[in-house]
Design an enzyme around this catalytic site. Structure first.
Site, PDB file in Angstrom:
ATOM      1  N   GLU A 133      14.442 -24.113 -28.427  1.00 57.39           N
ATOM      2  CA  GLU A 133      12.915 -24.493 -29.044  1.00 57.39           C
ATOM      3  C   GLU A 133      12.236 -22.828 -29.165  1.00 57.39           C
ATOM      4  O   GLU A 133      11.107 -22.712 -29.838  1.00 57.39           O
ATOM      5  CB  GLU A 133      11.995 -25.139 -28.188  1.00 57.39           C
ATOM      6  CG  GLU A 133      11.447 -24.411 -26.879  1.00 57.39           C
ATOM      7  CD  GLU A 133      12.535 -24.458 -25.737  1.00 57.39           C
ATOM      8  OE1 GLU A 133      13.463 -24.502 -26.118  1.00 57.39           O
ATOM      9  OE2 GLU A 133      11.970 -24.078 -24.648  1.00 57.39           O
ATOM     10  N   HIS A 139      17.009 -21.538 -24.416  1.00 58.49           N
ATOM     11  CA  HIS A 139      16.135 -22.191 -25.044  1.00 58.49           C
ATOM     12  C   HIS A 139      16.006 -22.133 -26.474  1.00 58.49           C
ATOM     13  O   HIS A 139      15.498 -21.523 -27.273  1.00 58.49           O
ATOM     14  CB  HIS A 139      14.561 -21.659 -24.863  1.00 58.49           C
ATOM     15  CG  HIS A 139      14.332 -21.782 -23.142  1.00 58.49           C
ATOM     16  ND1 HIS A 139      13.621 -22.646 -22.620  1.00 58.49           N
ATOM     17  CD2 HIS A 139      14.709 -21.066 -21.964  1.00 58.49           C
ATOM     18  CE1 HIS A 139      13.397 -22.642 -21.437  1.00 58.49           C
ATOM     19  NE2 HIS A 139      13.893 -21.604 -20.937  1.00 58.49           N
ATOM     20  N   CYS A 186      17.267 -25.844 -19.817  1.00 54.78           N
ATOM     21  CA  CYS A 186      16.993 -25.001 -18.501  1.00 54.78           C
ATOM     22  C   CYS A 186      16.734 -25.991 -17.368  1.00 54.78           C
ATOM     23  O   CYS A 186      17.331 -26.538 -17.014  1.00 54.78           O
ATOM     24  CB  CYS A 186      15.633 -24.145 -19.040  1.00 54.78           C
ATOM     25  SG  CYS A 186      15.341 -22.626 -17.984  1.00 54.78           S
TER      26      CYS A 186
END
Ligand SMILES: Nc1ncnc2c1ncn2[C@@H]1O[C@H](COP(=O)(O)OP(=O)(O)O)[C@@H](O)[C@H]1O
Ligand SMILES: [Mg+2]
Lengths: 85, 233, 732, 85
Positions: free
Chosen positions: B205, B203, B86
């Site tokens: 994560e 993302h 990002c």
């Protein structure tokens, strides 16, 4: 004190979603004569540099390094005599 | 594998990346300050998401000049693994470690939602555990993820097979309505020529635990671990 | 130097009329100030009194009423009176939360008004030492077919996202309603929830003379001067031309400020932290010292400014955003400064805590203001405006309908019921990696990091019920919030609230406020829920038009084991669907009547608190026992809407072959009787569910079976799920 | 076709976090002569309105209604003869 105006705009080949959104906003308000809107940034930089040529050169350098991204943007610089906007 | 998660002023995915790599995958994680100039001992450097310097002026524009980025550039040149997520992707582009730029989303709105990604390449360090064509479900969260590169740069990316992820439908079609932000060629992630530097808007994560809605992001982080363990140090 | 040496003239009240108007003080209030000071206040002092005695800061019109609220309970660590409330959630952790309004600024500059509203409530939470983990936003607008309303709506939504997204706190819930009464006067309330260890919980209480006062964060500018006063008067054409009462927020700076404050938690010798909000330094410094029963000396020259030539008055009353006061022992100052330096934050040592009980402001070595804190912070006389109860609203029509299916689709597509996804997908609702149930369902559910526990969060407040009956309507809001929490499997813990009302100087409006607070107090007592924080926003009135009375309940609940959580959507084909609770023959206040043009008629559904408690216990027991696979409460729009939502959430059809109640079909399908929940269960669990409901004496009504491509209820309604979705997902 | 440039800037009294942050970015790059940066928007609007006076009036109206919020922003309009940036 010297003031410089830096205009940063998207290159013509780059899409400008924000310009398009503003255009539709203007249409919605009844401004139907608007055919195009391009959006960009306006920066007013004040420098403590008495030498006009040096000031301009520095602003050029700032624009090249940081203020504009040459992959997508063009810039234009105007040195102001007086106060700016 | 020792990971360094870089923290710029305004970064907010640092702790999420630390959680995924540290708590979920049980790897040692260091947080690396943006003033740091030394990345010794690290195998993977993550540039996490967030709004470095408020994303003022342009996303990533100011962060790219911080001392740590010089170190990251050298680290990447030596073959170290670098993952930009990002805002991290935006910073890698500003630093010219990856080509192109990320414009405002075509909708002009921020978008936070789950999307589907098709894995285009399994030869990047971050996709060695994936099959080409495999579809991953991972969230995005950005206002400026609209991938742009000029026609020649874009063609080069495609020719060199450096498009790693494309937005797609659930069944893997890169249709226009599967594109959440207007990215050219539905591009969601790209790598450098060598494949050790990856930038992606989604993302991973946030997709490491079923409790939070899905764990496809593990494939990306685990790929890095496996790619690293195969590389002779 | 004493007060009477200050340079003041002693004008007649008449001479000061214009000044009193500009700070919105009444003549009696002015006389009270003179009495407290023993002299006339100078301009700076008058400005400071004006700000702190404004409705916004002093609660002078509402504070007597608010005393009714229950604020104590075994898990309360901090009740009202601090920057935010705090409750114990076990494991040595506290949930810290509060809700606040930013209606007036948002009416003028929707983006920045909403953004700085979020900024303010985040600061309240991290001032308590807590890390903000969630934001919820409560919004009300006039109908979007008016350009101005649409402009406000778009700006406010963008501003909430703009601030929260950049800061990195997920926005996980909220509410949006539309009604003509909110035209030009939107409601923008933001709630924030944070987490902190018990030991880390900080207070804004400077109780040690000699401590050093640091002002940290943004430089002080001329923006927002008189914002507190501005929030306390009606809006008129002049509002727009006053000094910018709206500030531009800097979420990036706020993020740094927050991280720095959290690091301060690890230092010895930090006495207090206090954010600067309405009335800026005046309010923050006075309250900080007054709470600790101390005094404070300030030197305005030491305040870093953004602009040249600012007067002491401007510095003391500026509402520049992203500033905090930090009070430290002298020995801890250097360590605190190191922390700020690490985050590249500017910190000025602007004063000291004293034992004087007074606030003294110095400029250029001279004392330019000197006031007793008790008078300034606590001395405003309470107001009790006249009360006049409104006539009961006429009974509503009970129109009968030929086409329930068409009504269902129209309702699903109506502004108050359609999917809120176009709004919440512009908010980052996942950052921090704890969002288990995000926006779009009954209550949001967040993992408590490092544990297997969940916090359930919701906001509720149906303004039409309150308009029809402020007492019952407010009780209903508390009941609904608790029900939403219970639907996730969590147990309600505590309440925050924001009371948005019109001009209380109108007797009918003050009556609404009075009745609403009584309802809030009664409901919270009945549910044994302490109110730990809140906010009051009055004078929500534009050109004679008052908003609907809008009390908003924010609630936090706790789920001990996240694996026991309950979703709102149907889960498995073949599961059986039941309605728990009792349906009455009533339609008043419903979305259905609104759709048919009968907006404010009749008595709203009334909640039986005793029955509601039993329902929620029954539901929680069923979820804990693993009997229930999904639960969704029946609220706005009624039964058919709730069933449709459960189908849409779960992406599964529903077949309810023959359902009727002992009442009109309209009331059964679209009435909004309170205290009802839709559950789905595996067929083999039917006896368990029945047993539990008998035990809690809750009526149970079989609805149908999950599955198929259609949403089918009785012989009247048979809609493909896709059609249902299209209606529900129409754009705003 | 007429083109108008619209510059929208924050009023001098209003905080400009973006400008402040850009200023520190420039300082970090070594441009230490920079004393101030103010940031704003630059919009290039194209209209299909032959009458120059009417075009200007419309752009004024657009700026007032949509492009700027007078509570916090000022604007300035320049009608272009030729093409703009
Ligand atoms: N402004 C908003 N911001 C975030 N989420 C919202 C907002 N408005 C509504 N939502 C979410 O949409 C869902 C539906 O809202 P609402 O109809 O008010 O729910 P309920 O009837 O259960 O209280 C809820 O999950 C709520 O949190
Ligand atoms: Mg609900």
């Amino acid at each position: 004190m010297r003031k410089a105006e830096v205009f940063v705009t998207l290159k013509p080949v780059v899409n400008d979603p924000q310009g398009l959104t503003i255009r539709s906003g203007l249409h919605a308000l009844g401004f139907d004569k608007v055919t195009d809107v391009r959006s960009g940034k306006y920066l007013l930089v004040t420098l403590d540099e008495p030498d006009a040529a040096k000031a301009r050169q520095q602003v050029e350098e700032m624009a090249r390094q940081l203020l504009a991204n040459e992959v997508i943007e063009d810039y234009r610089i105007t040195m102001l005599q007086g106060g700016g906007l | 594998m020792r990971t360094g998660v870089v923290v710029f002023p305004g970064t907010w995915s640092d702790r999420d990346c630390g959680h995924a790599l540290g708590d979920v995958l049980d790897q040692p994680v260091d947080y690396v300050d943006y003033r740091e100039q030394n990345l010794k001992g690290l195998d993977l450097v993550v540039l996490p998401g967030g709004f470095s310097y408020g994303d003022y002026l342009r996303c990533g524009a100011i962060a790219r000049f911080t001392p740590v980025m010089e170190a990251v550039t050298a680290f990447a040149a030596q073959g170290g693994l670098v993952l930009g997520i990002c805002n991290g992707f935006q910073i890698l582009q500003e630093a010219r470690l990856l080509p192109g730029a990320l414009l405002k989303n075509a909708s002009c709105e921020f978008r936070c939602e789950w999307v589907h990604l098709r894995v285009e390449q399994s030869n990047s360090a971050f996709t060695v555990d994936c099959r080409p064509g495999q579809v991953l479900r991972i969230p995005i969260s950005h206002g400026e993820g609209n991938f742009f590169a000029d026609p020649s740069a874009l063609e080069r990316l495609e020719q060199e097979s450096r498009v790693v992820f494309r937005y797609c439908t659930q069944d893997g079609q890169s249709a226009p309505d599967a594109n959440p932000n207007g990215s050219l060629h539905n591009i969601a992630g790209i790598s450098n020529v060598r494949g050790n530097v990856l930038g992606m808007m989604p993302h991973p994560e946030r997709a490491c635990e079923a409790l939070l809605g899905g764990d496809d992001g593990l494939l990306i982080l685990q790929s890095a671990i496996h790619a690293w363990s195969r590389v002779p140090a | 130097m004493t007060g009477d040496q200050l340079s003041t003239t002693t004008p007649e009240l008449g001479v000061r009329r214009a000044q009193l108007d500009s700070v919105a003080l009444a003549d009696e209030e002015y006389r009270e100030i003179v009495r407290a000071l023993g002299r006339e206040p100078n301009d700076l002092e008058l400005g400071m009194f004006g700000a702190l005695w404004s409705e916004h800061c002093s609660y002078k019109t509402s504070k007597a009423l608010l005393r009714q609220l229950p604020t104590e309970g075994p898990n309360v660590l901090q009740g009202p009176g601090e920057n935010a409330g705090a409750v114990d959630i076990g494991d040595g952790l506290a949930a810290v939360f509060k809700i606040e309004s930013h209606n007036h600024p948002s009416a003028i500059e929707p983006y920045q008004g909403a953004a700085t509203g979020v900024g303010g409530i985040l600061r309240d939470v991290f001032a308590m030492g807590a890390r903000p983990i969630a934001i919820l936003d409560v919004l009300r607008f006039g109908p979007l077919d008016r350009d101005r309303n649409r402009h406000l709506f778009q700006g406010v939504v963008a501003g909430i996202g703009g601030y929260g997204n950049c800061f990195g706190c997920p926005t996980v819930g909220g509410e949006v309603y539309f009604d003509p009464a909110y035209t030009d006067n939107p409601i923008v309330n933001a709630m924030c929830v944070g987490l902190v260890s018990h030991e880390g919980l900080r207070r804004a209480r400077a109780d040690r003379a000699g401590d050093v006062v640091l002002l940290v964060g943004a430089d002080t500018g001329r923006d927002g001067i008189q914002g507190a006063t501005f929030a306390s008067v009606e809006m008129d054409e002049r509002s727009a031309s006053r000094r910018p009462a709206v500030q531009v927020g800097n979420p990036f700076l706020e993020k740094l400020l927050c991280e720095a404050c959290l690091v301060l938690n690890e230092l010895e010798g930090v006495t207090a932290t206090q954010d600067l909000g309405a009335a800026g330094l005046t309010s923050a410094a006075s309250e900080l010292a007054y709470r600790g029963r101390r005094g404070i000396d300030l030197e305005v020259d030491r305040v870093s400014r953004r602009e040249h030539g600012m007067s002491a008055y401007e510095v003391m009353l500026s509402e520049s955003q992203e500033r905090m006061l930090v009070v430290v022992r002298p020995a801890a100052e250097a360590a605190a400064r190191d922390v700020f330096e690490h985050f590249e934050l500017h910190a000025d040592r602007i004063g000291t805590i004293t034992g004087s009980g007074r606030i003294r402001v110095r400029e250029g070595g001279a004392v330019v203001g000197d006031m007793p804190l008790k008078a300034l912070v606590d001395g405003v006389p309470s107001r009790s405006p006249a009360v006049e109860f409104a006539d009961k609203h006429p009974s509503p029509p009970m129109p009968s309908i030929a086409e329930p299916e068409a009504i269902l689709l129209d309702l699903l597509a109506s502004p108050n019921l359609k999917s809120r996804r176009p709004i919440y997908r512009t908010y980052d609702h996942q950052v921090q990696d704890n969002t288990v149930i995000g926006p779009g369902f009954d209550a949001a559910l967040l993992r408590v990091p490092g544990t297997n526990k969940g916090l359930a969060l919701t906001t509720d407040g149906n303004p039409w019920y309150v308009a029809l009956d402020p007492y019952d309507g407010t009780r209903a809001a508390v009941a609904e919030a608790a029900r939403n929490i219970a639907c996730t499997g969590a147990r309600p813990l505590a309440v925050t609230n924001c009371l948005n009302f019109g001009n209380p100087d109108r007797p009918s409006i003050f009556a609404q406020l009075q009745e609403s607070v009584r309802g809030l107090a009664d409901a919270c007592r009945a549910f044994e829920l302490p109110v730990v924080s809140g906010n009051v926003s009055l004078y929500n009135e534009t050109s004679e038009r008052n908003i609907l009375p809008t009390p908003v309940i924010g609630m936090v609940g706790l789920l001990d084991d996240l694996s026991k959580r309950c979703p709102a959507g149907f889960q498995e084909d073949g599961d059986l669907v039941f309605l728990l609770g009792e349906t009455r023959d009533e339609l008043a206040g419903s979305q259905y009547l609104q759709l048919l043009g009968a907006r404010l008629k009749g008595r709203p559904p009334s909640v039986s608190l005793e029955m509601e408690r039993r329902l929620q216990s029954a539901l929680l027991d069923s979820i804990a026992a693993g009997v229930v696979r999904s639960a969704h409460d029946v609220s706005d729009g009624g039964l058919l809407i709730a069933l449709a939502e459960s189908a849409l959430f779960g992406r599964r059809g529903l077949k309810c072959p023959n359902v009727t109640g002992a009442m009109s079909r309209e009331a059964f399908f679209f009435g909004e009787s309170l205290g009802r929940v839709i559950v789905s269960i595996a067929p083999r669990q039917v006896p368990d569910l029945q047993r539990l409901m008998v035990h809690h004496q809750i009526p149970i009504h079989a609805m149908g079976v999950v599955g198929g491509e259609n949403f089918q209820v009785g012989s009247d309604v048979r809609v493909p799920l896709d059609t249902l979705r299209q209606a529900w997902e129409t754009a705003f």
